[in-house]
Design a protein around this motif. Structure first.
Motif, PDB file in Angstrom:
ATOM      1  N   GLY A 101       0.723  -1.249  -0.010  1.00 14.49           N
ATOM      2  CA  GLY A 101       0.101   0.012   0.170  1.00 14.49           C
ATOM      3  C   GLY A 101       0.793   1.365   0.120  1.00 14.49           C
ATOM      4  O   GLY A 101       0.178   2.226   0.205  1.00 14.49           O
ATOM      5  N   PHE A 102       2.065   1.086  -0.131  1.00 10.16           N
ATOM      6  CA  PHE A 102       3.099   2.378  -0.183  1.00 10.16           C
ATOM      7  C   PHE A 102       3.534   2.886  -1.523  1.00 10.16           C
ATOM      8  O   PHE A 102       3.929   1.835  -2.182  1.00 10.16           O
ATOM      9  CB  PHE A 102       4.241   2.069   0.889  1.00 10.16           C
ATOM     10  CG  PHE A 102       3.586   2.149   2.284  1.00 10.16           C
ATOM     11  CD1 PHE A 102       3.336   2.952   3.000  1.00 10.16           C
ATOM     12  CD2 PHE A 102       3.391   0.631   2.835  1.00 10.16           C
ATOM     13  CE1 PHE A 102       3.054   2.786   4.401  1.00 10.16           C
ATOM     14  CE2 PHE A 102       3.066   0.481   3.995  1.00 10.16           C
ATOM     15  CZ  PHE A 102       3.014   1.563   4.797  1.00 10.16           C
ATOM     16  N   PHE A 103       3.478   4.129  -1.584  1.00  9.88           N
ATOM     17  CA  PHE A 103       3.870   4.516  -3.195  1.00  9.88           C
ATOM     18  C   PHE A 103       4.703   5.435  -3.073  1.00  9.88           C
ATOM     19  O   PHE A 103       5.108   6.280  -1.923  1.00  9.88           O
ATOM     20  CB  PHE A 103       2.628   4.886  -3.738  1.00  9.88           C
ATOM     21  CG  PHE A 103       1.471   3.922  -3.896  1.00  9.88           C
ATOM     22  CD1 PHE A 103       1.458   3.071  -5.233  1.00  9.88           C
ATOM     23  CD2 PHE A 103       0.497   3.869  -2.912  1.00  9.88           C
ATOM     24  CE1 PHE A 103       0.602   2.249  -5.153  1.00  9.88           C
ATOM     25  CE2 PHE A 103      -0.527   3.097  -3.000  1.00  9.88           C
ATOM     26  CZ  PHE A 103      -0.497   1.993  -4.152  1.00  9.88           C
ATOM     27  N   GLY A 104       5.621   5.819  -3.813  1.00  4.09           N
ATOM     28  CA  GLY A 104       6.615   6.650  -3.847  1.00  4.09           C
ATOM     29  C   GLY A 104       6.304   8.070  -3.936  1.00  4.09           C
ATOM     30  O   GLY A 104       5.011   8.525  -4.145  1.00  4.09           O
ATOM     31  N   ASP A 105       7.311   9.176  -3.658  1.00  2.47           N
ATOM     32  CA  ASP A 105       6.796  10.687  -3.708  1.00  2.47           C
ATOM     33  C   ASP A 105       7.745  11.140  -4.869  1.00  2.47           C
ATOM     34  O   ASP A 105       8.966  11.015  -4.909  1.00  2.47           O
ATOM     35  CB  ASP A 105       7.320  11.032  -2.421  1.00  2.47           C
ATOM     36  CG  ASP A 105       6.864  12.677  -2.193  1.00  2.47           C
ATOM     37  OD1 ASP A 105       7.151  13.537  -3.063  1.00  2.47           O
ATOM     38  OD2 ASP A 105       6.237  12.840  -1.238  1.00  2.47           O
ATOM     39  N   THR A 106       6.991  11.956  -5.928  1.00  2.00           N
ATOM     40  CA  THR A 106       7.741  12.171  -6.894  1.00  2.00           C
ATOM     41  C   THR A 106       8.757  13.232  -6.515  1.00  2.00           C
ATOM     42  O   THR A 106       9.688  13.425  -7.236  1.00  2.00           O
ATOM     43  CB  THR A 106       6.873  13.157  -7.851  1.00  2.00           C
ATOM     44  OG1 THR A 106       6.024  13.955  -7.300  1.00  2.00           O
ATOM     45  CG2 THR A 106       5.814  11.882  -8.427  1.00  2.00           C
TER      46      THR A 106
END
Length: 265
Positions: A101-106
């Motif tokens: 459920g974790f996604f990167g930060d641009t």
């Protein structure tokens, strides 16, 4: 400097396993030691048996002994306190299983730190920690605590069991993570922190999300770390991320020769 040899004291009254910690000697200007396991078999006789450990500490000029006990070892905790040890903290090992459920930060990029980052990151570590077990121990204090955290971060660049990841925003390091790899699919965050001046800006949760997403892309399934009971902010952060908290361990310290003197700069 990252290896150690365990000593054992075993008899009908007391089982004790302990070792010298050579990595701390430059910081404390003397030897430090740790008790890795203890079992009190016969309380009435254990104090006499413990004298052999006291003699070993005196022979090695040990200025600080630390011990972490399982939370159910109340008899051993009481015994060590009777020998002069003091309660310092509860230590938690929160764990997160499943990073889907974790996604990167641009705006945040993560990559391995390189040798030229060592001075900057160790400098961060010397400034940002306030609730570590050495900081809160009045017989040790924050000056030595800061030096130890700085050395911890610097040593991670040379310890074969650890590596350092840096988090960048706008080309600047905003956080660092000292990481260990117990298995192919698990990671242990040994030391983590935001750069000085970055706390309180809402970056913490973003950085931790980005790091968990980074590990997920690596195929990691489980992340664990270590938190002092004195660090309420970290507790809140890890709870919000979904980490589960097992029962804590009890941290005790003993200074055989009294308060530890801060080393000269």
């Amino acid at each position: 400097m990252f290896s150690y040899r365990e000593e054992q004291l075993r008899n009908s009254a007391l089982d004790l396993t302990y070792y010298l910690a050579p990595w701390d000697k430059p910081i404390f200007r003397g030897n430090t030691a740790a008790i890795s396991s203890i079992l009190v078999r016969v309380e009435a006789a254990a104090a006499r048996a413990f004298k052999a450990f006291r003699d070993w500490c005196a022979c090695n000029e040990v200025v600080l002994v630390s011990c972490r006990l399982d939370h159910v070892q109340l008899a051993e905790c009481s015994f060590l306190e009777a020998q002069g040890f003091r309660f310092i903290e509860l230590n938690y090992r929160p764990t997160l299983v499943g990073l889907e459920g974790f996604f990167g930060d641009t705006e945040i990029s993560i990559c391995p730190a390189v040798a030229s980052d060592e001075a900057e990151i160790s400098g961060f570590a010397a400034q940002i920690f306030e609730t570590g077990r050495f900081h809160v121990d009045p017989q040790v204090g924050p000056e030595i605590g800061n030096r130890r955290y700085a050395a911890w971060a610097a040593n991670a660049f040379h310890n074969p069991r650890q590596y350092v990841l840096k988090c960048l925003m706008g080309g600047r390091i905003i956080a660092f993570f000292v990481v260990e790899q117990p298995t192919h699919s698990s990671r242990f965050w040994s030391l983590v922190g935001l750069a000085p001046g970055q706390a309180g800006k809402g970056l913490g949760k973003r950085v931790w999300h980005a790091m968990l997403a980074f590990h997920h892309r690596e195929g990691v399934e489980e992340v664990c770390t270590s938190i002092s009971s004195h660090n309420a902010a970290a507790h809140n952060l890890y709870v919000s991320l979904g980490f589960r908290f097992p029962a804590p361990t009890i941290t005790l310290h003993w200074c055989p020769f009294g308060p530890v003197k801060s080393p000269a700069p």
